[in-house]
Enzyme design. Structure first.
Site, short mmCIF file in Angstrom:
data_model
loop_
_atom_site.label_atom_id
_atom_site.label_comp_id
_atom_site.label_asym_id
_atom_site.label_seq_id
_atom_site.Cartn_x
_atom_site.Cartn_y
_atom_site.Cartn_z
N LYS A 274 38.45 58.49 -9.14
CA LYS A 274 39.75 58.12 -8.59
C LYS A 274 39.69 56.80 -7.83
O LYS A 274 38.62 56.29 -7.48
CB LYS A 274 40.30 59.25 -7.74
CG LYS A 274 40.69 60.43 -8.62
CD LYS A 274 41.62 61.42 -7.98
CE LYS A 274 42.10 62.42 -9.04
NZ LYS A 274 42.91 63.50 -8.43
N ARG A 309 35.93 69.36 -10.67
CA ARG A 309 36.58 68.88 -11.89
C ARG A 309 36.16 67.43 -12.12
O ARG A 309 36.48 66.55 -11.31
CB ARG A 309 38.10 69.00 -11.75
CG ARG A 309 38.90 68.59 -12.97
CD ARG A 309 40.40 68.78 -12.73
NE ARG A 309 41.18 68.42 -13.89
CZ ARG A 309 41.64 67.20 -14.15
NH1 ARG A 309 41.36 66.20 -13.31
NH2 ARG A 309 42.35 66.96 -15.24
#
Length: 333
Positions: A274, A309
């Site tokens: 991210k 994840r």
């Protein structure tokens, strides 16, 4: 509101009063900080036995170590890997490679929820995801599959094709009928925090106290899900790293992640590749953020997160194997 924050540790040896954090074989705690307004109190771990109880995820999966969830984005526009697994053949190949690398769960998604992403029609999302799930099952892979969707009809079709759980980034805020699908199918559902929608969430997100506000939101969404018939033992929570958060918000949530064990549900952490990782490390290309992503995954593991994840399964599995060897009491080889 009083908040209970188990203080996680992984150092050895463990003192006699140590308790396993949420059933972890590697993370323990011996103190719990209670926060009530400005008042902070330290309690012994034995005062809060619920924080030591294991959290079941899916049948036949361990609940004493972090599980690795491999991301398979069947989309043309996901922020990191959009288009790289958009065909059936490419998505199946990626899923097979992730299973071979040690993925515990596969997360199949047909709609990008990156900042600025547009909604995908239900029929298109089904057309992207269901053939992939069917192909994975036809290949003989029995690894549990999560359907990453906000929509009841997509989830229903995916579960019918062989998926085992639902991952809803809207926490039932986009399609309340999704709860009925989870109830009818008796599958786990992950409820994630987000401030705003993909179109608006990164437009100056603000919180007075991001840790407690995200906690309160997830507590409310768990209550909603249970009121709609979802078994509380089937709920998973996700603080939503990067979904309506600044770099500082993300770091605050990661540092305080262990507080979410007080919700009584497993914690899923999705921080892989991210933007905040790139901002801190100076790596603009999201596909090159594997090392930073692994660093975040290991920190989350050290706070007892049950599901990580990730895009980079092999690297994360390898890093966790070393982490478990270093933190597992009684290891001899």
């Amino acid at each position: 509101m009083t908040y209970r924050h188990a203080r996680p540790r992984t150092d050895l040896p463990r003192p006699p009063q140590a308790q396993a954090l949420a059933g972890s074989a590697h993370v323990w705690f011996d103190t719990v900080e209670r926060v009530d307004g400005t008042q902070r109190t330290l309690d012994a771990a034995a005062s809060w036995p619920d924080l030591a109880r294991p959290r079941a995820i899916l049948p036949n999966l361990p609940n004493d170590r972090p599980l690795v969830m491999g991301i398979v984005n069947v989309t043309p526009d996901s922020f990191s890997d959009g288009g790289t697994a958009f065909t059936l053949e490419a998505a199946l190949a990626r899923a097979c490679a992730m299973v071979a690398a040690g993925a515990d769960i596969l997360d199949i998604g047909g709609e990008s929820t990156r900042p600025g992403a547009q909604d995908v029609p239900v029929v298109d999302e089904i057309a992207r995801t269901v053939p992939v799930i069917m192909a994975i099952r036809a290949s003989g892979i029995t690894t549990p599959i999560s359907i990453d969707t906000r929509k009841a009809r997509v989830a229903e079709a995916a579960l019918g094709a062989g998926a085992d759980m639902i991952n809803d980034v809207s926490a039932l805020g986009y399609d309340p009928d999704l709860a009925a699908v989870a109830v009818a199918s008796r599958v786990p559902i992950c409820l994630m925090h987000a401030q705003g929608t993909p179109q608006t969430m990164q437009s100056d997100p603000r919180y007075d106290d991001v840790l407690t506000e995200v906690y309160d939101y997830l507590a409310q969404r768990i209550d909603l899900a249970v009121s709609l018939g979802v078994d509380a033992a089937q709920v998973i929570t996700d603080p939503g790293i990067g979904f309506g958060k600044t770099k500082l918000h993300n770091l605050t949530l990661l540092r305080g992640l262990s507080m979410f064990h007080s919700l009584g549900a497993p914690i899923l952490l999705g921080a892989s590749r991210k933007r905040f990782i790139g901002t801190i490390s100076g790596v603009e290309d999201a596909s090159l953020r594997m090392p930073g992503s692994v660093a975040v995954a290991l920190m989350a593991a050290g706070q007892g997160a049950q599901i990580l994840r990730v895009h980079d399964v092999a690297e994360t599995v390898q890093a966790l194997a070393l982490w478990r060897a270093l933190t597992g009491e009684g290891a001899t080889t």
